[in-house]
Design an enzyme around this catalytic site. Structure first.
Site, mmCIF file in Angstrom:
data_model
loop_
_atom_site.group_PDB
_atom_site.id
_atom_site.type_symbol
_atom_site.label_atom_id
_atom_site.label_comp_id
_atom_site.label_asym_id
_atom_site.label_seq_id
_atom_site.Cartn_x
_atom_site.Cartn_y
_atom_site.Cartn_z
ATOM 1 C CE LYS A 217 -3.842 -2.320 2.208
ATOM 2 N NZ LYS A 217 -4.716 -2.432 3.386
ATOM 3 C CB CYS A 440 -15.920 -8.931 6.301
ATOM 4 S SG CYS A 440 -14.178 -9.338 6.523
HETATM 5 FE FE1 SRM Z 1 -9.026 -4.622 4.634
HETATM 6 C C1 SRM Z 1 -8.933 -8.042 4.307
HETATM 7 C C2 SRM Z 1 -12.197 -4.589 3.804
HETATM 8 C C3 SRM Z 1 -8.724 -1.355 4.300
HETATM 9 C C4 SRM Z 1 -6.048 -4.743 6.424
HETATM 10 N N1 SRM Z 1 -10.316 -6.083 4.091
HETATM 11 C C5 SRM Z 1 -10.081 -7.417 3.965
HETATM 12 C C6 SRM Z 1 -11.291 -8.122 3.326
HETATM 13 C C7 SRM Z 1 -11.067 -8.190 1.858
HETATM 14 C C8 SRM Z 1 -11.649 -9.495 3.942
HETATM 15 C C9 SRM Z 1 -11.059 -10.731 3.353
HETATM 16 O O1 SRM Z 1 -9.833 -10.833 3.211
HETATM 17 O O2 SRM Z 1 -11.847 -11.645 3.090
HETATM 18 C C10 SRM Z 1 -12.402 -7.115 3.708
HETATM 19 C C11 SRM Z 1 -13.638 -7.105 2.810
HETATM 20 C C12 SRM Z 1 -14.850 -6.770 3.626
HETATM 21 C C13 SRM Z 1 -16.070 -6.510 2.837
HETATM 22 O O3 SRM Z 1 -17.064 -7.261 3.009
HETATM 23 O O4 SRM Z 1 -16.108 -5.554 2.067
HETATM 24 C C14 SRM Z 1 -11.617 -5.841 3.850
HETATM 25 N N2 SRM Z 1 -10.200 -3.264 4.037
HETATM 26 C C15 SRM Z 1 -11.530 -3.397 3.825
HETATM 27 C C16 SRM Z 1 -12.209 -2.061 3.630
HETATM 28 C C17 SRM Z 1 -13.366 -2.098 2.652
HETATM 29 C C18 SRM Z 1 -12.645 -1.557 5.009
HETATM 30 C C19 SRM Z 1 -13.586 -0.399 5.018
HETATM 31 O O5 SRM Z 1 -14.501 -0.485 5.822
HETATM 32 O O6 SRM Z 1 -13.422 0.572 4.296
HETATM 33 C C20 SRM Z 1 -10.994 -1.238 3.175
HETATM 34 C C21 SRM Z 1 -10.792 -1.288 1.689
HETATM 35 C C22 SRM Z 1 -9.582 -0.524 1.282
HETATM 36 C C23 SRM Z 1 -9.408 -0.323 -0.184
HETATM 37 O O7 SRM Z 1 -10.209 0.387 -0.782
HETATM 38 O O8 SRM Z 1 -8.416 -0.822 -0.720
HETATM 39 C C24 SRM Z 1 -9.871 -1.978 3.869
HETATM 40 N N3 SRM Z 1 -7.590 -3.296 5.165
HETATM 41 C C25 SRM Z 1 -7.732 -1.953 5.030
HETATM 42 C C26 SRM Z 1 -6.742 -1.266 5.803
HETATM 43 C C27 SRM Z 1 -6.630 0.233 5.979
HETATM 44 C C28 SRM Z 1 -5.686 0.849 5.014
HETATM 45 O O9 SRM Z 1 -5.101 0.178 4.175
HETATM 46 O O10 SRM Z 1 -5.518 2.060 5.110
HETATM 47 C C29 SRM Z 1 -5.973 -2.240 6.428
HETATM 48 C C30 SRM Z 1 -4.847 -1.995 7.437
HETATM 49 C C31 SRM Z 1 -3.600 -1.531 6.827
HETATM 50 C C32 SRM Z 1 -2.754 -2.691 6.398
HETATM 51 O O11 SRM Z 1 -2.948 -3.186 5.310
HETATM 52 O O12 SRM Z 1 -1.912 -3.113 7.194
HETATM 53 C C33 SRM Z 1 -6.517 -3.507 6.015
HETATM 54 N N4 SRM Z 1 -7.680 -6.142 5.213
HETATM 55 C C34 SRM Z 1 -6.571 -5.947 5.991
HETATM 56 C C35 SRM Z 1 -6.003 -7.228 6.296
HETATM 57 C C36 SRM Z 1 -4.740 -7.488 7.161
HETATM 58 C C37 SRM Z 1 -3.508 -7.415 6.367
HETATM 59 C C38 SRM Z 1 -2.305 -7.803 7.163
HETATM 60 O O13 SRM Z 1 -1.220 -7.349 6.835
HETATM 61 O O14 SRM Z 1 -2.413 -8.570 8.098
HETATM 62 C C39 SRM Z 1 -6.829 -8.193 5.685
HETATM 63 C C40 SRM Z 1 -6.666 -9.724 5.713
HETATM 64 C C41 SRM Z 1 -5.658 -10.208 4.748
HETATM 65 O O15 SRM Z 1 -5.092 -9.474 3.937
HETATM 66 O O16 SRM Z 1 -5.408 -11.401 4.807
HETATM 67 C C42 SRM Z 1 -7.885 -7.464 5.029
HETATM 68 FE FE1 SF4 Z 2 -11.247 -5.985 7.706
HETATM 69 FE FE2 SF4 Z 2 -13.244 -7.747 7.766
HETATM 70 FE FE3 SF4 Z 2 -11.528 -7.644 9.762
HETATM 71 FE FE4 SF4 Z 2 -13.212 -5.640 9.375
HETATM 72 S S1 SF4 Z 2 -13.761 -7.699 9.960
HETATM 73 S S2 SF4 Z 2 -11.043 -5.508 9.907
HETATM 74 S S3 SF4 Z 2 -13.396 -5.630 7.119
HETATM 75 S S4 SF4 Z 2 -11.047 -8.163 7.616
#
Ligand code: SRM
Ligand code: SF4
Length: 572
Positions: A217, A440
C-alpha cells in the site's frame, strides 16, 4: 537476489505461479452456473482483479438448515487513485449498485468504492460497465500495489493537485501489465496459448510471475492534514511544502496495521521515515521499494509477508542501503513537517483555486437510502448537476469538490433537500468502522452495524460533558486485521469474538502514535459504559488544547505508547 534462507513457499505462491499471469480458470469458472461460487484457487486470483467471493453470513444458519449452498455474492472493489470521480462516473456506479449489487455504495478507508452482493452471473456485466465508466478494478486487491491514496482534495491547494498527479503516476507505473483482466472480464482477444504460458509479448516487468508476497500500500500525504494516515502503510510520501510549493517528499516505509490475536509475532507497526526524494524521483523510489519487497518478502508465511516484517527481519539500515543501491543514488535527509490531525473537516472550504469543496460526512462510508438519510438518491441528484469532482476521502467521507461560486447555492439546496447535513458531534464525525458482518469472511464481530450504537451511547456523555464539538477519533473493526486503522485511533475497538472486543486507547490525534491495549475482552454493550467515565474525566481534567488520546496517556490510564508494535500485547 531472492532470499534463499527462507522455508518453502505458501500454496498461494504456487497458485500465482501457475496462473498464467492471473488467469487461472476464472473464465471457465464464470461459465459454470451449477454454483454461485468459484473454485478455491480462482478465489485467490480473482482478488487481483478486485473481486472477492463472499457469502451473506446472516443467511448461513438458515441455508445450512435447508441444506442449501451459501448465499454467495461477490464484493467488487474499484481502484480509484486519489479517490477522484466525475459526476458521470458517480452515476454509472450508482446504477450498477442498484442493478447488480445490494443497492448500496461503500466508500472505503482507502479512497476506493465497493459493491457488495453481485452474483456470479452478473459479475462480468458489472465489470464491463465499470470499464465503460473509464474505471477498473484491477489491482484493487491482491498481492500488488493497491489503490494509491493522496490527501483528499486535489483542488484545495497546489500541493494537493501535485500529490494527486503523483498518485496517478505511481498507480499507473505499478499497475500489473497482464492482459488477463481484459481476457477474463472484457473479452479481448486471447493473448495466451492455453498451455500455461503467456505469450511472449506479455510480461510483468516489475512484479514477475508470482507478484508480491503480499498486498502493498502506497499513500501520499500533504501536511498539515494526515488524512491518509501515512504511517499505516507500506510506503508513504509526505509532501514537504515550503512557501506553498512542494519541494519534495519524505519517504516512509514499513507501516501496517494487521495482526492476529494471540500471535505476538504479528503486530501493527508505524512506518519509519528513511529520507527525502524529489517529485521526479517518487515513481523510481516506489518501484525500487516494491522490487525489494518482491525479492526479500517472506513467501513462506502470509501472516509474516508484509514489508513491515521484511524490514524488521533484515533491519532498516540494510533495507535503506539496498534501496539506495537499486536507485543508484542516496536519499536526501528527511525534512521537517508537522501534522495537525488525521480526519476530515466536514462542511464547505474554499480552496486556493477559488472553488468551493463540501466534505460530506458519510457514516462508515455506506451510501444508501434510509428514510432519515436518502444519501444515495441525494448524491445522484447532485451528480446530475455537479460539474466538479467527487473525491472519496481516506476516512470514508465524500468531497463534493470544485464547486463554483455560482453553483454553490444549487448544491446547498440539494444537500438541504435530502437532509445531507454534517450536524453531528465531533465524536461521530471522527468515527470509522470497517465493513465486517455480514459480508466480510474474516469478521469475528460486528463493526459497521455496531459502531453507530456505541457512538450514540457515548454522545450522551459527550453532550453532557460539553464536548459536542470536540474531535475524538474512534474506530472499530470486526477483527484484528485493522481495516479501519483502529490501532491509530484515540479510541480503538477491535473484534475478538462474537460481541466481544479489545479496547485500545491513546493513539495520537495526528496519526503518529499507536494506541495501547486498555481492556482485553469487553462485551459489546459494555464498551460505552467503559469509555464514558474516561470522557468525563477528560472533560474535567484536560489541559488547554489537550487531545483525548494525549490525556489518557498523561493521566496514566494507559502507559505511554512507544509505537513499538509489540506494545499492543503488553498488559494494561
Ligand atoms: Fe481490509 C482483508 C475490507 C482497508 C487490512 N479487508 C479485507 C477483506 C477483503 C476481507 C477478506 O480478506 O476476506 C475485507 C472485505 C470486507 C467486505 O465485506 O467488504 C476488507 N479493508 C476493507 C475495507 C473495505 C474496510 C472499510 O470499511 O473501508 C478497506 C478497503 C480498502 C481499499 O479500498 O483498498 C480496507 N484493510 C484496510 C486497511 C486500511 C488501510 O489500508 O488504510 C488495512 C490496514 C492496513 C494494512 O494493510 O496493514 C486492512 N484487510 C486488511 C487485512 C490485514 C492485512 C495484514 O497485513 O495482516 C486483511 C486480511 C488479509 O489481507 O489477509 C484485510
Ligand atoms: Fe477488515 Fe473484515 Fe476484519 Fe473488518 S472484519 S477488519 S473488514 S477483515
Amino acid at each position: 537476489m531472492p532470499d534463499t534462507s527462507l522455508p518453502p513457499r505458501t500454496p498461494t505462491e504456487i497458485i500465482k505461479e501457475n496462473s498464467r499471469l492471473l488467469r487461472g480458470t476464472l473464465a471457465e469458472g464464470l461459465r459454470d452456473v451449477s454454483t454461485g461460487a468459484i473454485v478455491e484457487d480462482d478465489t485467490q486470483l480473482s482478488k487481483f482483479h478486485g473481486i472477492y467471493l463472499q457469502d451473506d453470513r446472516d443467511q448461513r444458519p438458515e441455508r445450512r438448515r435447508k441444506r442449501m449452498e451459501k448465499a454467495y455474492g461477490f464484493m467488487v472493489r474499484m481502484r480509484i487513485p486519489g479517490g477522484r470521480l466525475t459526476s458521470a462516473q458517480w452515476l454509472a456506479l450508482d446504477r450498477i449498485a442498484d442493478d447488480f449489487g445490494n443497492g448500496t455504495l461503500r466508500l472505503t478507508t482507502r479512497q476506493a468504492m465497493q459493491f457488495h452482493g453481485i452474483i456470479k452471473t452478473n459479475l462480468r456485466r458489472s465489470i464491463r460497465l465499470v470499464n465503460e465508466a473509464i474505471l477498473d478494478t484491477l489491482a484493487a486487491c491482491g498481492d500488488v500495489n493497491r489503490n494509491v491514496m493522496s490527501s483528499a482534495n486535489p483542488a484545495f491547494s497546489r500541493a494537493h493537485a501535485e500529490a494527486y498527479d503523483l498518485a496517478l503516476r505511481v498507480s499507473s507505473h505499478l499497475s500489473p501489465r497482464t492482459r488477463a483482466y481484459h481476457d477474463v472480464w472484457l473479452g479481448d482477444k486471447k493473448v495466451h496459448d492455453g498451455e500455461g504460458v503467456a505469450t511472449i509479448d506479455e510480461d510483468e516487468p516489475i512484479y514477475g510471475r508470482t507478484y508480491l508476497p503480499r498486498k502493498f500500500k502506497t499513500v501520499i500525504a500533504v501536511p498539515p492534514v494526515n488524512d491518509v494516515d501515512v504511517f499505516a502503510h507500506d510506503l508513504g510520501f509526505t509532501a514537504i511544502v515550503r512557501k506553498g510549493a512542494v519541494v519534495g517528499y519524505n519517504v516512509s516505509v514499513g507501516g501496517g496495521m494487521g495482526m492476529t490475536h494471540g500471535e505476538p509475532d504479528t503486530y501493527p507497526r508505524l512506518a519509519d521515515v528513511i529520507g527525502f526524494c524529489t517529485a521526479e524521483q517518487v515513481v523510481d523510489v516506489a518501484e525500487k521499494v516494491v522490487t525489494i519487497q518482491r525479492d526479500w518478502g517472506d513467501r513462506s508465511d502470509r501472516k509474516h509477508a508484509r514489508l513491515k516484517y521484511t524490514i524488521d527481519r533484515r533491519g532498516l539500515d540494510v533495507f535503506k542501503k539496498e534501496l539506495e543501491a537499486r536507485l543508484g543514488y542516496a536519499l536526501g535527509r528527511a525534512r521537517s513537517f508537522r501534522f495537525e490531525r488525521t480526519g476530515d473537516r466536514p462542511g464547505w472550504t474554499r480552496g486556493e483555486d477559488g472553488a468551493w469543496h463540501y466534505v460530506l460526512y458519510v457514516e462508515n462510508g455506506r451510501i444508501k437510502n434510509t428514510p432519515d438519510w436518502p444519501a444515495k438518491r441525494g448524491l445522484a441528484e447532485i451528480a446530475r448537476v455537479h460539474e466538479g469532482r467527487f473525491v472519496i476521502t481516506p476516512n470514508q467521507n465524500l468531497v463534493i469538490g470544485e464547486v463554483s461560486e455560482e453553483r454553490k447555492p444549487e448544491i446547498d439546496a440539494l444537500l438541504n433537500r435530502f437532509g445531507l447535513s454534517n450536524d453531528f458531534s465531533g465524536l461521530r464525525l471522527n468515527a470509522m468502522a470497517c465493513v465486517a458482518l455480514p459480508t466480510c469472511g474474516q469478521a469475528l464481530a460486528e463493526a459497521e452495524r455496531l459502531l453507530p450504537d456505541v457512538v450514540r451511547s457515548l454522545e450522551e456523555t459527550v453532550e453532557r460533558a460539553g464536548l459536542r464539538d470536540d474531535d475524538i477519533v474512534i474506530r472499530m473493526t470486526g477483527c484484528p486485521n485493522g481495516c479501519a486503522r483502529p490501532y491509530l485511533a484515540e479510541i480503538g475497538i477491535v473484534g475478538k469474538a462474537a460481541e466481544t472486543y479489545a479496547v485500545l486507547l491513546g493513539g495520537s490525534f495526528d496519526g503518529r502514535r499507536l494506541n495501547r491495549l486498555y481492556r482485553d475482552s469487553v462485551a459489546a454493550h459494555e464498551i460505552a459504559p467503559l469509555v464514558a467515565p474516561l470522557i468525563e474525566a477528560y472533560a474535567r481534567d484536560r489541559e488547554n488544547g489537550e487531545r483525548f488520546g494525549d490525556f489518557v496517556v498523561r493521566a496514566g490510564i494507559v502507559p505511554l505508547p512507544t509505537g513499538a508494535a509489540t506494545e499492543f500485547h503488553a498488559p494494561p
